[in-house]
Design a protein around this motif. Structure first.
Motif, PDB file in Angstrom:
ATOM      1  N   LEU A  67       0.822  -1.206   0.000  1.00 56.43           N
ATOM      2  CA  LEU A  67       0.000   0.000   0.000  1.00 56.43           C
ATOM      3  C   LEU A  67       0.857   1.258   0.000  1.00 56.43           C
ATOM      4  N   PHE A  68       2.156   1.077   0.237  1.00 53.20           N
ATOM      5  CA  PHE A  68       3.020   2.234   0.447  1.00 53.20           C
ATOM      6  C   PHE A  68       3.955   2.530  -0.722  1.00 53.20           C
ATOM      7  N   VAL A  69       4.277   1.519  -1.545  1.00 56.29           N
ATOM      8  CA  VAL A  69       5.168   1.744  -2.687  1.00 56.29           C
ATOM      9  C   VAL A  69       4.556   1.131  -3.934  1.00 56.29           C
ATOM     10  N   SER A  70       4.758   1.796  -5.055  1.00 55.25           N
ATOM     11  CA  SER A  70       4.221   1.288  -6.322  1.00 55.25           C
ATOM     12  C   SER A  70       5.274   0.526  -7.120  1.00 55.25           C
ATOM     13  N   GLN A  71       6.556   0.668  -6.722  1.00 56.71           N
ATOM     14  CA  GLN A  71       7.641  -0.015  -7.418  1.00 56.71           C
ATOM     15  C   GLN A  71       8.590  -0.638  -6.404  1.00 56.71           C
ATOM     16  N   ARG A  72       9.114  -1.802  -6.761  1.00 54.57           N
ATOM     17  CA  ARG A  72      10.095  -2.482  -5.920  1.00 54.57           C
ATOM     18  C   ARG A  72      11.210  -3.036  -6.800  1.00 54.57           C
ATOM     19  N   LEU A  73      12.432  -2.978  -6.290  1.00 51.63           N
ATOM     20  CA  LEU A  73      13.601  -3.536  -6.962  1.00 51.63           C
ATOM     21  C   LEU A  73      14.245  -4.520  -6.001  1.00 51.63           C
ATOM     22  N   ILE A  74      14.208  -5.809  -6.363  1.00 51.82           N
ATOM     23  CA  ILE A  74      14.662  -6.867  -5.464  1.00 51.82           C
ATOM     24  C   ILE A  74      15.806  -7.642  -6.113  1.00 51.82           C
ATOM     25  N   PHE A  75      16.948  -7.711  -5.426  1.00 46.80           N
ATOM     26  CA  PHE A  75      18.080  -8.515  -5.870  1.00 46.80           C
ATOM     27  C   PHE A  75      18.165  -9.768  -5.007  1.00 46.80           C
ATOM     28  N   VAL A  76      18.418 -10.900  -5.645  1.00 48.80           N
ATOM     29  CA  VAL A  76      18.574 -12.178  -4.940  1.00 48.80           C
ATOM     30  C   VAL A  76      19.988 -12.675  -5.198  1.00 48.80           C
TER      31      VAL A  76
END
Length: 219
Positions: A67-76
């Motif tokens: 609900l707080f961010v519209s974009q996420r960048l996730i590194f694994v």
């Protein structure tokens, strides 16, 4: 695809929702990471270690809407440890068992395949399988990792620089740092550091403090 092709896609704002970074070369991988971060201003990147978090848990989190961010960048990072132990043992030396992760079992590739078919809008997920090289003795191991992550169509291959490629990249980095090297010094630096551009960049940054043209005798 090559790192240059991946960077060009980012520049065109064509960022893949799921990518696989494959290979040990670190300089171009860092450039691609930085370009992704720049493509999402104001978005703080997140990082998982696949040796500590299961692939299923990572995918579940990627599916979660916020609900707080519209974009996420996730590194694994350490994505190889998501491979089943039987596959990883075949691909690795015996001491790999000491670093076996919690995700090294189960049908994680099926979970990932389902996610790739329907990725979460606004989420960019990057798996980094960087333990093994793309050529030589590591090639068979890397091929097994490539097969396990085969559901990901966007694969960026980070191959080691040849001596000529490292020399050309050295010239570009030197110009960026304002460092002047004579040809003999440039060749000596490439040879001494085994065409490792990540290390070359570090040394050029140090040499930028020198304040005068660099000769081979200065190295």
């Amino acid at each position: 695809m090559t790192p240059a092709q991946f960077l060009a896609r980012i520049k065109r704002n064509e960022v893949p929702p799921v990518s696989l970074f494959l290979g040990q070369e670190g300089y171009n991988r860092r450039r691609c990471r930085e370009a992704l971060a720049a493509a999402f201003p104001g978005v703080e990147s997140e990082q998982y270690d696949a040796s500590e978090t299961s692939l299923a848990a990572i995918v579940d989190d990627a599916r979660a809407m916020s609900l707080f961010v519209s974009q996420r960048l996730i590194f694994v990072i350490g994505a190889e440890t998501a491979m089943p132990r039987s596959t990883r043992t075949a691909a690795s030396d015996d001491d790999d068992e000491e670093t076996a992760g919690v995700s090294g079992s189960g049908a994680g590739d099926d979970v990932l395949a389902a996610y790739v078919k329907s990725p979460t809008p606004g989420v960019t997920l990057v798996f980094e399988a960087t333990r093994w090289d793309l050529e030589g003795e590591d090639k068979a191991k890397t091929d097994r990792a490539r097969k396990f992550f085969g559901a990901i169509p966007e694969v960026v291959e980070f191959r080691r620089f040849t001596a000529d490629e490292a020399r050309a990249e050295l010239d570009r980095i030197a110009r960026a740092f304002g460092v002047k090297l004579d040809p003999a010094a440039a060749e000596a630096l490439v040879e001494a550091l085994g065409a490792d551009v990540a290390r070359i960049a570090v040394e050029l940054e140090k040499l930028s403090l020198y304040g005068k043209p660099i000769t081979a005798d200065d190295l």
